[in-house]
Design an enzyme around this catalytic site. Structure first.
Site, PDB file in Angstrom:
ATOM      1  N   GLU A   6       0.857  -1.176   0.000  1.00 20.03           N
ATOM      2  CA  GLU A   6       0.000   0.000   0.000  1.00 20.03           C
ATOM      3  C   GLU A   6       0.899   1.232   0.000  1.00 20.03           C
ATOM      4  OE1 GLU A   6      -3.599   2.146   2.568  1.00 20.03           O
ATOM      5  OE2 GLU A   6      -2.701   0.277   3.286  1.00 20.03           O
ATOM      6  N   ARG A  35       6.166 -12.998   9.558  1.00 20.05           N
ATOM      7  CA  ARG A  35       6.737 -11.706   9.246  1.00 20.05           C
ATOM      8  C   ARG A  35       8.072 -11.558   9.967  1.00 20.05           C
ATOM      9  NH1 ARG A  35       2.638  -7.312  11.428  1.00 20.05           N
ATOM     10  NH2 ARG A  35       4.170  -5.984  10.377  1.00 20.05           N
ATOM     11  N   LYS A  64       3.909   0.503  10.406  1.00 19.59           N
ATOM     12  CA  LYS A  64       3.899   1.749   9.641  1.00 19.59           C
ATOM     13  C   LYS A  64       3.354   2.897  10.480  1.00 19.59           C
ATOM     14  CE  LYS A  64       3.681   0.451   4.747  1.00 19.59           C
ATOM     15  NZ  LYS A  64       2.854   0.539   3.526  1.00 19.59           N
TER      16      LYS A  64
END
Length: 573
Positions: free
Chosen positions: A38, A264, A274
């Site tokens: 994104e 992850r 983020k």
């Protein structure tokens, strides 16, 4: 933790095993993956793991990887992030060819699929507010409650959805929800939102749309339309997989990729959120997304980390389904391993102590030669000079030496690296007893490479000659956080106030004039020229110390002469 060895890492994990199985059984005829960021921030080293995996397996199996931007939320997205992401992927060594796409490329198709879901009685327009939807969704132990609008007639839903697209309603007035099961044990399946109203200009489509699809609805359809054979994502999306499958099972699309999850990346002394990275930038705890203390790819690049080191790191940590936190020492090992072989050597003095060579009588400085790399003859050599004034590291002299000290002491000798042997004859002090200058004599017959003096000093130190040195700024970086798990403690309190120390010293002129960017400053660490570096104003960032604990020693010594730097002093370009 992965063992630190120089042996190459051969990828072999459950994802590659799955791909081999699918190819061998004829389930697929080629491999297609995608990396779908994104564009709402800069990529970090966790994304690097996903980039290396998605682009890596596509390359290994002769397939293709899409770089697809998930641009479904114009409130948070910006073209700056689109450009930075493309730069990062290219810098890491990967290329998407003609496979650059955006979720917005499919907005019309996504709308048509949503309209068909309404016609099939599988989606409805809901007038509940965001808070009301959240309140009726239930908990992990209690089922949710149906919306009063769940049984709205199909014709009315179609009319309202078309009017949502036409811009007849304000933000928040309606959403489109899937009609699945409010009693499902998986809360993601409790009539999830598929579309919401956003009267915000989109960076690509402008004001064409005022309704935007959610990620869960969008990315599975994009995967299917692009023929993705293996939709690889991190473990937090495991509970979203039933929704991924439901959407594809209930629309008219003839391809259904499998979603496969992997763990992850967790890294000590680092945050990968983020939201928290945005906070660091917005609250000016750092000097921007590319601050060398940030875990962003841009920050690592500016710090001097190489793409090869990051790829090596990602290969060593592997791909598993088990969440874990990797020790930062492994990343530093990979950085040193790459720079050891590729970085030219040179000398810099970060905390300079003047040394007068009292018996140097020549009118000009002596010319010396030093190899750029001891094992790389192809790198050639650089020119040094030696004259009446040189600088050594303040920490390389001790009036009262500790045990086993092998550097310069009153009356003692030491070799200057690639230069001559000097002897300390006199120590000049200020009124407080601080050493301001050393007066030394050199041994003319002791020139490095042609020494006939017969002297055997115990130590060798680095130095620069005043006639061959340039003043420079050196930025010494430590962990941005004091706690190895900063995401589990109070964020602001975990920040390390000494994460940056700025030193002003001297560096060889040849280093400044060189086209190279990364160097090993002998005995100090690996450094790189900063983005703010200029020929008349050299600026160097320390990438990593020569060994795990060396950086702390240098920073401690440097701190005696300069206060820690602040974000405001770094990154002004």
């Amino acid at each position: 933790m992965t063992k630190e060895t120089d042996a190459p890492v051969e990828p072999n994990d459950f994802i590659r095993s799955r791909i081999r199985h699918d190819l061998s059984t004829g389930a697929i005829t080629g491999v297609v993956t995608r990396f779908p960021p994104e564009p709402n921030g800069y990529l970090h080293i966790g994304h690097a793991k996903s980039i290396c995996l998605n682009f890596g397996v596509a390359r290994e199996f002769g397939g293709a990887c899409y770089l697809r931007f998930d641009d479904t939320n114009p409130l948070k997205e910006d073209e700056e992030y689109v450009e930075s992401i493309q730069e990062d992927v290219h810098w890491l060594g990967f290329d998407w060819g003609d496979k650059l796409t955006y979720a917005s490329d499919y907005f019309e198709q996504l709308y048509d699929f949503a309209t068909q879901l309404i016609r099939d009685g599988k989606a409805f327009v809901d007038g509940l507010s965001v808070d009301a939807i959240r309140e009726t969704r239930g908990t992990l132990t209690e089922p949710g409650r149906n919306s009063p609008d769940r049984d709205r007639p199909i014709a009315e839903n179609l009319d309202l959805f078309a009017r949502m697209r036409a811009g007849d309603f304000p933000d928040g007035a309606y959403v489109l929800r899937a009609k699945i099961d409010m009693a499902s044990p998986n809360v993601n399946m409790r009539d999830p939102v598929l579309y919401r109203i956003r009267h915000t200009s989109h960076q690509r489509t402008g004001d064409t749309w005022c309704i935007y699809p959610t990620y869960d609805y969008t990315h599975c359809i994009c995967d299917a339309l692009e023929g993705v054979t293996h939709s690889l994502c991190t473990l937090e999306f495991e509970d979203h997989r039933p929704l991924y499958d439901w959407v594809l099972d209930n629309i008219n699309v003839n391809f259904h990729p499998p979603q496969i999850e992997f763990s992850r990346l967790g890294l000590e002394y680092t945050v990968m959120s983020k939201r928290l990275l945005h906070t660091l930038v917005a609250d000016k705890h750092v000097a921007g997304w590319d601050d060398p203390r940030m875990p962003t790819i841009a920050g690592l690049r500016r710090r001097g980390v190489t793409p090869a080191a990051i790829r090596d790191f990602c290969g060593r940590i592997g791909v598993t389904k088990q969440d874990n936190t990797i020790e930062v020492s492994l990343l530093e090992f990979c950085i040193r391993k790459d720079l050891e072989a590729t970085a030219p050597r040179g000398m810099a003095v970060l905390d300079p102590l003047p040394v007068r060579i009292t018996n140097y009588r020549d009118a000009s400085e002596a010319v010396l030669s030093a190899a750029w790399h001891p094992q790389r003859a192809d790198m050639g050599a650089r020119t040094l000079t030696f004259g009446p004034l040189v600088y050594i590291e303040r920490d390389d002299f001790a009036k009262v030496p500790p045990p086993k000290y092998k550097r310069l002491v009153p009356g003692g000798t030491v070799r200057l690296r690639n230069g001559f042997i000097i002897r300390c004859d006199e120590v000049v002090e200020d009124a407080a007893g601080g050493v301001t200058e050393l007066r030394c004599s050199y041994v003319p017959e002791s020139k490095s490479g042609s020494d006939t003096s017969g002297l055997k000093p115990k130590g060798t130190i680095h130095w620069v000659s005043a006639g061959n040195a340039m003043p420079a700024e050196f930025r010494l970086y430590e962990h941005l956080f004091n706690d190895p798990n900063p995401g589990k403690v109070e964020f602001a309190q975990a920040l390390n106030p000494k994460s940056l120390t700025v030193q002003r010293g001297y560096v060889e002129r040849a280093i400044v004039e060189s086209d190279a960017v990364r160097f090993q400053f002998e005995r100090l660490g690996y450094f790189c020229k900063d983005a703010a570096h200029r020929a008349d104003k050299p600026v160097f960032n320390r990438t990593v110390a020569l060994r795990e604990d060396a950086g702390k020693d240098v920073a401690h010594t440097a701190g005696k002469a300069a206060a820690p730097g602040t974000a405001a002093s770094v990154g002004k370009r």
